[in-house]
Design an enzyme around this catalytic site. Structure first.
Site, PDB file in Angstrom:
ATOM      1  CG  ASN A  34      -7.256  -2.416  -6.572  1.00  0.00           C
ATOM      2  OD1 ASN A  34      -6.264  -3.133  -6.420  1.00  0.00           O
ATOM      3  ND2 ASN A  34      -7.695  -1.617  -5.609  1.00  0.00           N
ATOM      4  CG  ASP A  54      -2.104   0.887   1.120  1.00  0.00           C
ATOM      5  OD1 ASP A  54      -2.361   1.390   0.014  1.00  0.00           O
ATOM      6  OD2 ASP A  54      -2.785   1.097   2.136  1.00  0.00           O
TER       7      ASP A  54
END
Length: 249
Positions: free
Chosen positions: A73, A25
């Site tokens: 996503n 991340d």
């Protein structure tokens, strides 16, 4: 939490976690801090996968699972999604000789049939080209979601029950594990250690079944800045804990 500013600790080589999973991340924030487009962060993040793969392999980690692209996503802007879908093609195209030299075996899990053809073909070629390697397994979660995985596993088990090949009373933890996307990892399916970078402290629909007894380490370091030293510090934190798996020691 820790950063790479700390002194690199000494690890116990006999207690290296067999399976490490990482939620990579912070690529976008890394780029924003440098006044760069988000895709620059994703590019740097993919470069860092090479560094961390080699470091993990040399530490004696047996399986490294990286959360590369989640089923959620797809909600990102098309331009970013398209770039993310091109990364595996570039990554495997350039890095394959080094992976083979490191004796790393590539696995890719997720709903691969929903990926663009070039992305899917690159993943399949990487698995085929490294299939005979006997070292660390580099396992990418690509178009993967934990709830999606459990839904698909439940449907497959239900079909077996409906067909009369499986008694509902015989469904065990092993039955479920055998229908999950980590099944090809065999005894390494469940991570010993989960690391999440960028300071966020949640698992974001990742390995919901497999993380039941995993140790978790969170670091504020953004993924493109995540170094072998930070990985070592995370493993040192793992080694400092007493894993009881719900029992008493």
């Amino acid at each position: 939490m820790f950063t790479d500013k700390e002194v690199t600790p000494q690890l116990d080589p006999a207690r290296i976690p067999a399976h490490v999973a990482i939620i990579m991340d912070g690529n976008g924030r890394w780029a924003k801090k440098r006044f760069l487009p988000r895709i620059a962060g994703h590019k740097q993040g993919m470069e860092n996968v090479k560094t961390i793969t080699k470091a993990a392999s040399r530490m004696g980690i047996k399986a490294l699972t990286l959360y590369a692209f989640s089923t959620e996503n797809w909600k990102r802007p098309d331009s970013e999604v398209n770039y993310l879908m091109s990364l595996p093609v570039d990554f495997f195209g350039v890095f394959m000789p080094e992976l083979i030299a490191e004796n790393v075996r590539v696995q890719v899990m997720g709903e691969l049939e929903a990926l663009p053809a070039k992305t899917r073909q690159a993943a399949q070629a990487a698995m085929a080209d490294t299939a005979k390697n006997t070292g660390m397994i580099l396992n990418f979660a690509l178009n993967y979601g934990g709830r999606d995985e459990l839904r698909l596993a439940t449907q497959a088990i239900a079909r077996a029950v409906q067909a009369g090949t499986l008694d509902p009373a015989a469904i065990s933890d092993d039955t479920i594990a055998a229908h999950l996307m980590t099944a090809p990892l065999g005894p390494l399916a469940d991570p010993d250690l989960l690391i999440r970078t960028s300071g966020e402290e949640r698992i974001s629909n990742f390995l919901l079944w497999q993380l039941a007894y995993s140790e978790m380490v969170f670091t504020p370091v953004l993924w493109p800045d995540f170094t072998p030293a930070v990985l070592t510090a995370a493993i040192a934190q793992y080694q400092s804990r007493d894993r009881r798996f719900g029992g008493l020691h």
